[in-house]
Design an enzyme around this catalytic site. Structure first.
Site, mmCIF file in Angstrom:
data_model
loop_
_atom_site.group_PDB
_atom_site.id
_atom_site.type_symbol
_atom_site.label_atom_id
_atom_site.label_comp_id
_atom_site.label_asym_id
_atom_site.label_seq_id
_atom_site.Cartn_x
_atom_site.Cartn_y
_atom_site.Cartn_z
ATOM 1 N N ASP A 104 101.472 -4.467 69.350
ATOM 2 C CA ASP A 104 102.597 -3.629 70.113
ATOM 3 C C ASP A 104 103.976 -4.135 69.836
ATOM 4 O O ASP A 104 104.355 -5.347 69.687
ATOM 5 C CB ASP A 104 102.240 -3.544 71.624
ATOM 6 C CG ASP A 104 101.179 -2.612 72.102
ATOM 7 O OD1 ASP A 104 100.317 -2.313 71.022
ATOM 8 O OD2 ASP A 104 100.955 -2.565 73.261
ATOM 9 N N HIS A 256 100.872 -8.974 70.515
ATOM 10 C CA HIS A 256 102.418 -8.388 70.155
ATOM 11 C C HIS A 256 103.063 -8.974 68.972
ATOM 12 O O HIS A 256 102.849 -10.420 68.602
ATOM 13 C CB HIS A 256 103.334 -8.714 71.471
ATOM 14 C CG HIS A 256 102.903 -7.901 72.846
ATOM 15 N ND1 HIS A 256 101.974 -8.478 73.533
ATOM 16 C CD2 HIS A 256 103.431 -6.797 73.352
ATOM 17 C CE1 HIS A 256 101.727 -7.821 74.603
ATOM 18 N NE2 HIS A 256 102.650 -6.759 74.541
#
Length: 759
Positions: A104, A256
């Site tokens: 993400d 991430h």
């Protein structure tokens, strides 16, 4: 009183300057439009950059009644992938011993390429949920991502919580991200992951309507089975541990590649891949999970499986069959493709422009603060030097001087001007040069002189030829060696002329600048100009005087040796700023130019914004013309070259370059208030205002002015200063595109009377 009236013959043909002026006047409107377009373009770039870098309005809940939509239990207890085929919500789980690795918040120029390199090394695919603003800023990374066989999903454009947003904002977030993907990699996508989402059991009554609406539009929403919590930076070993599903369960795993320091993620990723592969796990994308379920369903492998569970395990290589792994991608075509490319180009411009402007802001800020500091130090030194008891210019100047008053349609003011001169404590002769007035200025001047008993007044009529010609006519007609020049809308104090001419006791002095004051200061515009005159003009002149590079003798009050004026060829018609032109010429001729703060003149400042614009445009453009005309002063040698070595750089930096870029301070202040930190930006703006107030207060102290006018300074910074910026930008554009203007006449009211009535 002697009156000279030249014969009036046939109207002469327009001169070359007047013809050029007519052409320039016709170009003024396009130039103003161009200046406004430049300002609009800068504002648009700043807004785009700010929108790319910040969440705006992300914390305000605007969805009334959203809580009435209950989340179905099959969704809360289902798999991490939610689709809405046929309008019905269905979930998909990741098959056993399968990892759908997701990242993400990217792309990030530092960490995403490292992630891609690791994935390529281990032949492992992943799904990246990208932020549209980051895609727009780093399109090349996204293209590499897609070319490498990885999958891309939407993570909104500004990383805003869609649960709190209006339908229009949601649509904009999705559409803009699709455009960014189209411009970067030529694709769109059907995958979506909401910022701040986690597992499906965390879906609430505010977020569920968002997923339903997006599902109806064809989006597949993706959630998490296992969260590595790498954003907490717990260390690589814990990231690997927390990302590992229990037993042989399959999982949608969250990591991430952006949003902060991801060094621990980069370190943990190879360890995690090796660990899971050693346990017999297969890596796939979200589309790979969906395709596995579809394949299993077609083969009848899930005929008796509970709803919402996975039914098959992916077999074979991880990065083979790229078309299957990119099933969520759609080729961008038509308007979407071109709009996307336009967006990427616009962002590239913003990405280049804003940092460049930031550097300019630092330079401008340092220059502005340096100027304030230098003005305070040198103005104090100038004041102490000129006001000490033993200071003297030399023997007292007592001889008569000639006062020249150029006048063009000054019927409202000329009587007040002559009345103030009638009270002069120094012997003078007055020459009023009527430059072809059509309002009876010369007759009013004669009548005023007669009623005041002034036998030392001459009124000279000439055909309209402009202010420089009127002044030159007066110089030629002067009876004395020292000439004082003043405007027809100006009044002198009784002691002004005596104070003004004392520096001529020094034979090196060729010209003296007086202290011009705004007489009509009781209006808002007048108060703003009063502050500007005291702080911006007279404080500057103290500094320039001490540095011996005074750039301008103000037209409202200045004195000259007649021989010096004739030596440099008189007042030139080459520029709109004849006062600046002749001042620089006198420097280059070897004369010294000084400032006499005790010689005060009261002038009528423009009373409307239109008149103010006209006056300041002429001043700023004329100054540029004068500086360009005397550009060779930069190479002048000896004492006469001091202006070129010191004055020219200071004027260019402080009166042209710095003011042109000074709007950056206001632009970045607004930018910071909207997109960064409102409170910090406000404090910074107030700090700069405080510095300016200190300088202004000191200037008012030196000139013995009332401080109450400084209450208008904050409003001056918000309104008046912006107008001055536009005027200067307008002047710069005119200078760059060419053009000439005539001496412009401002509308006068005659409200500035004798100094006794002005305090």
């Amino acid at each position: 009183m002697t009156t000279t009236t030249p014969s009036r013959g046939r109207r002469r043909a327009p001169t070359r300057i007047e013809r050029a002026a007519g052409k320039a006047a016709a170009l003024q409107k396009p130039r103003v439009i161009l200046a406004l377009l430049l300002l609009l373009g800068l504002t648009s770039v700043m807004l785009l950059d700010g929108y790319l870098r910040a969440e705006v309005g992300g914390d305000e809940r605007v969805r009334d009644g959203a809580g009435s939509s209950k989340v179905p239990d099959k969704i809360l207890n289902g798999g991490p992938i939610i689709s809405f085929r046929g309008g019905q919500a269905t979930t998909t789980s990741v098959p056993a011993k399968t990892i759908a690795l997701t990242f993400d918040d990217g792309p990030n120029p530092t960490y995403t390429p490292q992630v891609l390199k690791i994935l390529e090394k281990y032949d492992v695919p992943a799904t990246f949920f990208v932020v549209g603003s980051m895609v727009s800023r780093y399109p090349g990374i996204v293209k590499d991502m897609v070319d490498q066989g990885d999958e891309v999903g939407i993570h909104t454009f500004t990383h805003v919580d869609l649960s709190y947003q209006s339908d229009a904002r949601i649509r904009r977030e999705m559409t803009q991200t699709q455009l960014a993907l189209a411009g970067a990699a030529g694709i769109t996508t059907t995958l979506f992951r909401a910022p701040y989402s986690s597992e499906t059991d965390a879906i609430d009554n505010y977020s569920w309507p968002v997923y339903k609406k997006l599902g109806e539009e064809g989006y597949t929403s993706v959630f998490v089975d296992t969260d590595s919590d790498d954003w907490k930076k717990p260390g690589a070993s814990k990231i690997v541990k927390w990302a590992t599903p229990s037993g042989t369960s399959g999982a949608s795993v969250l990591m991430h590649d952006a949003g902060g320091d991801r060094e621990q993620t980069i370190k943990a990723l190879p360890e995690y891949i090796e660990k899971m592969q050693a346990k017999g796990y297969t890596f796939t994308t979200i589309s790979g999970v969906i395709e596995a379920q579809n394949t299993a369903a077609r083969a009848g492998q899930q005929a008796n499986a509970p709803a919402g569970t996975g039914g098959g395990q992916l077999q074979g290589g991880n990065r083979n069959g790229t078309d299957r792994l990119q099933a969520a991608h759609r080729e961008a075509t038509g308007a979407t493709l071109y709009e996307g490319k336009a967006l990427v180009v616009a962002v590239a411009v913003a990405e280049y422009t804003v940092p460049t402007l930031s550097v300019g802001l630092v330079i401008v800020g340092v220059a502005v603060m340096g100027r304030f500091g230098m003005m305070l130090i040198l103005a104090r030194r100038h004041y102490r030097l000129r006001n000490r008891r033993r200071f003297s210019w030399g023997p007292t100047v007592t001889g008569p001087v000639t006062v020249i008053v150029p006048a063009y349609n000054e019927k409202e003011c000329i009587a007040n001007t002559l009345e103030s001169l009638a009270k002069s404590t120094h012997p003078i002769e007055v020459i009023v040069v009527d430059d072809g007035s059509s309002d009876g200025t010369s007759e009013i001047a004669r009548e005023a002189a007669r009623s005041l008993g002034m036998t030392n007044v001459r009124v000279i009529r000439q055909e309209n030829a402009g202010k420089p010609a009127a002044l030159n006519n007066g110089v030629r007609s002067a009876s004395h060696d020292i000439v004082v020049m003043m405007d027809g809308d100006t009044v002198f104090e009784p002691d002004t002329v005596r104070q003004l001419v004392q520096p001529f006791a020094n034979p090196e002095v060729g010209a003296v600048a007086g202290n011009a004051k705004v007489g009509n200061r009781d209006t808002v515009i007048g108060a703003w100009q009063h502050i500007e005159y005291v702080m911006g003009f007279n404080l500057d002149r103290r500094m320039y005087d001490l540095l011996r590079c005074m750039p301008t003798i103000p037209g409202a009050i200045g004195a000259f040796r007649r021989e010096a004026v004739l030596q440099v060829g008189g007042m030139s018609e080459d520029t709109l700023a004849e006062d600046t032109d002749i001042t620089i010429a006198m420097h280059r001729a070897g004369w010294r130019v000084v400032y006499q703060e005790h010689a005060r003149a009261w002038t009528e400042a423009p009373g409307s914004l239109k008149q103010l614009w006209s006056q300041r445009y002429r001043w700023s453009y004329g100054t540029m013309q004068a500086l360009w005309k005397h550009r060779k002063s930069l190479t002048d040698k000896g004492p006469s070259g001091r202006f070129g070595r010191v004055g020219m750089p200071l004027v260019v930096i402080f009166q042209i370059v710095t003011p042109v870029f000074a709007p950056l301070i206001d632009v970045f202040t607004a930018y910071s208030m909207i997109f960064v930190d409102f409170r910090a930006a406000l404090y910074a703006w107030l700090a700069v205002l405080g510095v300016q107030l200190v300088c202004a207060a000191y200037a008012f102290k030196l000139d013995k002015e009332k401080y109450r006018y400084l209450l208008m300074m904050p409003l001056q910074q918000l309104a008046y200063r912006q107008m001055m910026y536009l005027v200067l930008i307008h002047s710069c554009i005119t200078a760059l595109t060419g053009g000439r203007l005539r001496w412009q006449k401002l509308k006068r009211t005659g409200e500035v009377g004798t100094p006794a009535g002005v305090s």
